[in-house]
Design an enzyme around this catalytic site. Structure first.
Site, mmCIF file in Angstrom:
data_model
loop_
_atom_site.group_PDB
_atom_site.id
_atom_site.type_symbol
_atom_site.label_atom_id
_atom_site.label_comp_id
_atom_site.label_asym_id
_atom_site.label_seq_id
_atom_site.Cartn_x
_atom_site.Cartn_y
_atom_site.Cartn_z
ATOM 1 N N HIS A 1 40.126 -49.500 -58.223
ATOM 2 C CA HIS A 1 38.756 -49.772 -57.800
ATOM 3 C C HIS A 1 37.927 -48.491 -57.887
ATOM 4 C CE1 HIS A 1 39.988 -53.475 -55.245
ATOM 5 N NE2 HIS A 1 39.224 -53.912 -56.230
ATOM 6 N N CYS B 1 38.898 -50.384 -47.504
ATOM 7 C CA CYS B 1 39.367 -51.741 -47.787
ATOM 8 C C CYS B 1 39.532 -52.595 -46.533
ATOM 9 C CB CYS B 1 40.721 -51.696 -48.496
ATOM 10 S SG CYS B 1 40.839 -50.547 -49.872
#
Length: 263
Positions: A168, A255
């Protein structure tokens, strides 16, 4: 006046499930220890609450091993929330589970309908724009659909490329304040952060790049002393959280929560 890029009154997290041992991972370095994973999650929630924020802890979802990584399911902005469309097919069901938790906090909730896909881990909201990194989990169509939504709310979105070996975009960067970004040198080398104040992770401590600025603290993974020292010397209050088990699932500080203020 608050700064919406890092001053928050609320956060949403989700308890890790026993099925987390089957979670997605780019490289298998072993299954997470569930007791340590839970202890680390508890410490994370406590650190958020210590800033004065109200933290909602949703129950675990055993049918979705990656569901504790709630950031990928939604983007929370002052004007509303955007429900994402994850690029990993096994995670699509997490979105429907998250949406009810958002409805009590946001009057305007939009959705990425597809066919493109996009995950919150690829989105960095700064004081001047929304940066979205293309990755294996976020494609051009997903970025374009999000751009159309946030433009209605007055935001400018800029698409950037995430190096192919990075899961990511925010694996390698995080926001420290509206104009300051913590980043690895390999990501910054692309020029995507031109005009920002940059603090680089120490050599060999690239995994420290995924932190979160949450009110008056910077939550960062433990075990990266030189990067922690740099942040301390730059005037940031650092709180370290053990991340050894989340890291086995490619997870980090950002996250584990959705962060926003009451509207």
């Amino acid at each position: 006046m608050t700064d919406p890029t890092y001053e928050f009154s609320r956060a949403i997290t989700r308890q890790p499930a026993a099925s987390a041992v089957d979670g997605l991972r780019a490289h298998d370095i072993g299954a997470p220890d569930l007791s340590q994973l839970q202890a680390d999650h508890d410490a994370y929630v406590s650190a958020l609450r210590a800033t004065g924020a109200e933290v909602t802890v949703l129950p675990s979802l055993n049918e979705y091993p990656d569901a504790m990584f709630v950031e990928d399911t939604a983007l929370c902005l002052p004007q509303g929330a955007v429900v994402m469309r994850p690029g990993a097919p096994s995670r699509l069901g997490e979105v429907a589970e998250m949406e009810p938790a958002l409805t009590g906090h946001f009057k305007d909730i939009r959705r990425i309908d597809g066919p493109g896909f996009i995950e919150g881990g690829d989105i960095l909201v700064t004081g001047r724009e929304i940066l979205v990194g293309r990755s294996a989990r976020t494609d051009a169509a997903g970025v374009a659909e999000l751009a159309g939504i946030v433009s209605d709310w007055g935001h400018r979105l800029r698409e950037v490329d995430t190096p192919g070996d990075i899961l990511h975009f925010k694996t390698d960067c995080s926001l420290l304040d509206a104009e300051t970004i913590l980043t690895t040198k390999r990501l910054a080398a692309s020029g995507c952060f031109e005009g920002y104040r940059l603090i680089y992770t120490a050599q060999g401590e690239e995994a420290a790049a995924n932190t979160i600025r949450f009110n008056d603290v910077v939550l960062m993974p433990g075990g990266f002393p030189r990067t922690a020292e740099q942040l301390d010397q730059a005037g940031y209050k650092v709180v370290e959280i053990n991340n050894s088990e989340c890291a086995k699932l490619d997870g980090g500080m950002s996250c584990l929560s959705l962060r926003f203020s009451s509207v």
